[in-house]
Design a protein around this motif. Structure first.
Motif, PDB file in Angstrom:
ATOM      1  N   ASP A   1     -11.302 -15.040  24.908  1.00 20.84           N
ATOM      2  CA  ASP A   1     -10.560 -15.021  23.639  1.00 20.84           C
ATOM      3  C   ASP A   1     -11.235 -15.984  22.307  1.00 20.84           C
ATOM      4  OD1 ASP A   1      -8.974 -12.955  24.072  1.00 20.84           O
ATOM      5  OD2 ASP A   1      -7.166 -14.260  24.481  1.00 20.84           O
ATOM      6  N   THR A   2     -12.300 -16.695  23.229  1.00 27.00           N
ATOM      7  CA  THR A   2     -12.794 -17.761  22.271  1.00 27.00           C
ATOM      8  C   THR A   2     -13.576 -17.149  21.270  1.00 27.00           C
ATOM      9  OG1 THR A   2     -12.881 -19.259  24.369  1.00 27.00           O
ATOM     10  CG2 THR A   2     -14.153 -20.045  22.664  1.00 27.00           C
ATOM     11  N   THR A   3     -14.358 -15.966  21.668  1.00 30.16           N
ATOM     12  CA  THR A   3     -15.268 -15.657  20.535  1.00 30.16           C
ATOM     13  C   THR A   3     -14.522 -15.254  19.477  1.00 30.16           C
ATOM     14  OG1 THR A   3     -16.782 -15.063  22.435  1.00 30.16           O
ATOM     15  CG2 THR A   3     -17.191 -13.644  20.296  1.00 30.16           C
ATOM     16  N   ARG A   4     -13.580 -14.445  19.939  1.00 32.22           N
ATOM     17  CA  ARG A   4     -12.482 -13.840  18.747  1.00 32.22           C
ATOM     18  C   ARG A   4     -11.723 -14.910  18.060  1.00 32.22           C
ATOM     19  NH1 ARG A   4      -8.057  -9.775  20.893  1.00 32.22           N
ATOM     20  NH2 ARG A   4      -7.730 -11.682  22.160  1.00 32.22           N
ATOM     21  N   THR A   5     -11.447 -15.803  18.590  1.00 30.06           N
ATOM     22  CA  THR A   5     -10.850 -16.747  17.936  1.00 30.06           C
ATOM     23  C   THR A   5     -11.663 -17.577  16.794  1.00 30.06           C
ATOM     24  OG1 THR A   5      -9.452 -17.400  19.677  1.00 30.06           O
ATOM     25  CG2 THR A   5      -9.719 -19.315  18.089  1.00 30.06           C
ATOM     26  N   GLN A   6     -12.885 -17.652  17.386  1.00 30.32           N
ATOM     27  CA  GLN A   6     -14.163 -18.444  16.577  1.00 30.32           C
ATOM     28  C   GLN A   6     -14.294 -17.341  15.359  1.00 30.32           C
ATOM     29  OE1 GLN A   6     -17.286 -19.004  19.294  1.00 30.32           O
ATOM     30  NE2 GLN A   6     -16.594 -20.854  19.826  1.00 30.32           N
ATOM     31  N   THR A   7     -14.414 -16.119  15.713  1.00 28.03           N
ATOM     32  CA  THR A   7     -14.726 -15.283  14.499  1.00 28.03           C
ATOM     33  C   THR A   7     -13.649 -15.190  13.460  1.00 28.03           C
ATOM     34  OG1 THR A   7     -15.759 -13.932  15.970  1.00 28.03           O
ATOM     35  CG2 THR A   7     -15.039 -12.769  13.973  1.00 28.03           C
ATOM     36  N   GLN A   8     -12.486 -15.189  13.922  1.00 31.66           N
ATOM     37  CA  GLN A   8     -11.153 -15.375  13.139  1.00 31.66           C
ATOM     38  C   GLN A   8     -11.318 -16.551  12.399  1.00 31.66           C
ATOM     39  OE1 GLN A   8      -7.979 -14.771  15.840  1.00 31.66           O
ATOM     40  NE2 GLN A   8      -8.031 -12.708  15.717  1.00 31.66           N
ATOM     41  N   THR A   9     -11.656 -17.719  12.915  1.00 32.30           N
ATOM     42  CA  THR A   9     -11.559 -18.938  11.962  1.00 32.30           C
ATOM     43  C   THR A   9     -12.527 -19.043  11.143  1.00 32.30           C
ATOM     44  OG1 THR A   9     -10.830 -20.021  14.356  1.00 32.30           O
ATOM     45  CG2 THR A   9     -11.892 -21.339  12.487  1.00 32.30           C
ATOM     46  N   LYS A  10     -13.904 -18.379  11.388  1.00 34.09           N
ATOM     47  CA  LYS A  10     -14.957 -18.406  10.544  1.00 34.09           C
ATOM     48  C   LYS A  10     -14.672 -17.401   9.210  1.00 34.09           C
ATOM     49  CE  LYS A  10     -18.801 -19.169  13.742  1.00 34.09           C
ATOM     50  NZ  LYS A  10     -19.845 -18.662  14.457  1.00 34.09           N
ATOM     51  N   THR A  11     -13.936 -16.246   9.539  1.00 33.16           N
ATOM     52  CA  THR A  11     -13.437 -15.571   8.528  1.00 33.16           C
ATOM     53  C   THR A  11     -12.317 -16.132   7.855  1.00 33.16           C
ATOM     54  OG1 THR A  11     -13.674 -13.560   9.998  1.00 33.16           O
ATOM     55  CG2 THR A  11     -12.492 -13.158   8.221  1.00 33.16           C
ATOM     56  N   LYS A  12     -11.584 -16.867   8.412  1.00 29.40           N
ATOM     57  CA  LYS A  12     -10.462 -17.563   7.476  1.00 29.40           C
ATOM     58  C   LYS A  12     -11.154 -18.487   6.432  1.00 29.40           C
ATOM     59  CE  LYS A  12      -6.520 -16.980  10.398  1.00 29.40           C
ATOM     60  NZ  LYS A  12      -5.672 -17.599  11.271  1.00 29.40           N
ATOM     61  N   GLU A  13     -12.170 -19.361   7.010  1.00 29.33           N
ATOM     62  CA  GLU A  13     -12.968 -20.353   6.318  1.00 29.33           C
ATOM     63  C   GLU A  13     -13.727 -19.944   5.204  1.00 29.33           C
ATOM     64  OE1 GLU A  13     -14.031 -24.208   5.303  1.00 29.33           O
ATOM     65  OE2 GLU A  13     -12.750 -23.456   6.794  1.00 29.33           O
ATOM     66  N   ARG A  14     -14.261 -18.567   5.538  1.00 31.48           N
ATOM     67  CA  ARG A  14     -15.177 -17.901   4.280  1.00 31.48           C
ATOM     68  C   ARG A  14     -14.046 -17.657   3.318  1.00 31.48           C
ATOM     69  NH1 ARG A  14     -17.406 -14.065   7.857  1.00 31.48           N
ATOM     70  NH2 ARG A  14     -18.513 -15.314   9.264  1.00 31.48           N
ATOM     71  N   SER A  15     -12.988 -16.936   3.781  1.00 30.60           N
ATOM     72  CA  SER A  15     -11.937 -16.651   2.626  1.00 30.60           C
ATOM     73  C   SER A  15     -11.511 -17.837   1.792  1.00 30.60           C
ATOM     74  CB  SER A  15     -10.699 -15.917   3.423  1.00 30.60           C
ATOM     75  OG  SER A  15      -9.899 -15.744   2.368  1.00 30.60           O
ATOM     76  N   ARG A  16     -11.169 -18.743   2.553  1.00 32.29           N
ATOM     77  CA  ARG A  16     -10.812 -20.065   1.775  1.00 32.29           C
ATOM     78  C   ARG A  16     -11.814 -20.534   0.792  1.00 32.29           C
ATOM     79  NH1 ARG A  16     -10.706 -25.709   2.216  1.00 32.29           N
ATOM     80  NH2 ARG A  16     -12.051 -25.557   4.033  1.00 32.29           N
ATOM     81  N   LEU A  17     -13.020 -20.810   1.161  1.00 27.06           N
ATOM     82  CA  LEU A  17     -14.302 -20.977   0.118  1.00 27.06           C
ATOM     83  C   LEU A  17     -14.276 -19.975  -0.810  1.00 27.06           C
ATOM     84  CD1 LEU A  17     -16.849 -22.156   2.943  1.00 27.06           C
ATOM     85  CD2 LEU A  17     -15.750 -23.528   1.529  1.00 27.06           C
ATOM     86  N   ASN A  18     -14.190 -18.642  -0.679  1.00 29.51           N
ATOM     87  CA  ASN A  18     -14.114 -17.834  -1.754  1.00 29.51           C
ATOM     88  C   ASN A  18     -12.911 -18.026  -2.853  1.00 29.51           C
ATOM     89  OD1 ASN A  18     -16.431 -16.623  -0.819  1.00 29.51           O
ATOM     90  ND2 ASN A  18     -15.274 -14.862   0.370  1.00 29.51           N
ATOM     91  N   GLN A  19     -11.807 -18.225  -2.172  1.00 24.87           N
ATOM     92  CA  GLN A  19     -10.635 -18.428  -2.963  1.00 24.87           C
ATOM     93  C   GLN A  19     -11.037 -19.948  -3.709  1.00 24.87           C
ATOM     94  OE1 GLN A  19      -7.369 -18.823  -0.238  1.00 24.87           O
ATOM     95  NE2 GLN A  19      -6.929 -16.388  -0.659  1.00 24.87           N
ATOM     96  N   MET A  20     -11.467 -20.711  -3.239  1.00 25.04           N
ATOM     97  CA  MET A  20     -11.870 -22.174  -4.013  1.00 25.04           C
ATOM     98  C   MET A  20     -12.838 -21.886  -4.935  1.00 25.04           C
ATOM     99  SD  MET A  20     -11.738 -24.850  -0.834  1.00 25.04           S
ATOM    100  CE  MET A  20     -12.514 -25.985  -1.782  1.00 25.04           C
TER     101      MET A  20
END
Length: 131
Positions: free
Chosen positions: A72-91
């Motif tokens: 699940d590490t790969t999926r977790t890393q992908t989810q983390t990157k997606t959340k980070e991109r979303s947060r950066l877009n919001q900022m």
């Protein structure tokens, strides 16, 4: 009463499933090939089987299950990157909105000053009046 019947049915089904999947290998294969809903039931049955094993056998079975399952590490890393991109877009959007708001606030006084001077009015016109 319904709960009791349901529990008894599930226990019987679980016992039959455990009896059918006689080896750890068979249970692990069944878990791998199951749908997410079935996987929950099969993992619970696997846990029941684990509880009957000795500690060494249990450790081997768990290691075997972990090795056979995709990480699940790969999926977790992908989810983390997606959340980070979303947060950066919001900022970025928030920063852009703030800049726009500041520009609009600065333009309003400038526009009113320009309108006053374009119509021939000056701030000191009342002083230039003849009495």
């Amino acid at each position: 009463m319904k709960t009791l019947k349901l529990s008894a049915t599930l226990m019987l089904l679980g016992a039959l499933s455990v009896g059918m999947a006689q080896t750890i290998d068979e249970q692990i294969t069944a878990i791998q090939n199951a749908s997410p809903e079935e996987r929950v039931t099969l993992v619970n049955e696997f846990k029941t089987t684990l509880s009957t094993l000795s500690s060494e056998e249990r450790a081997e079975a768990i290691a075997q299950l972990r090795a056979s399952m995709p990480t699940d590490t790969t999926r977790t890393q992908t989810q983390t990157k997606t959340k980070e991109r979303s947060r950066l877009n919001q900022m970025e959007q928030t920063e852009s909105m703030k800049r726009e708001q500041n520009m609009n606030q600065n333009q309003v006084p400038n526009q009113s000053m320009r309108q006053g001077t374009q119509s021939g009015d000056t701030p000191n016109k009342f002083m230039n009046r003849k009495q």
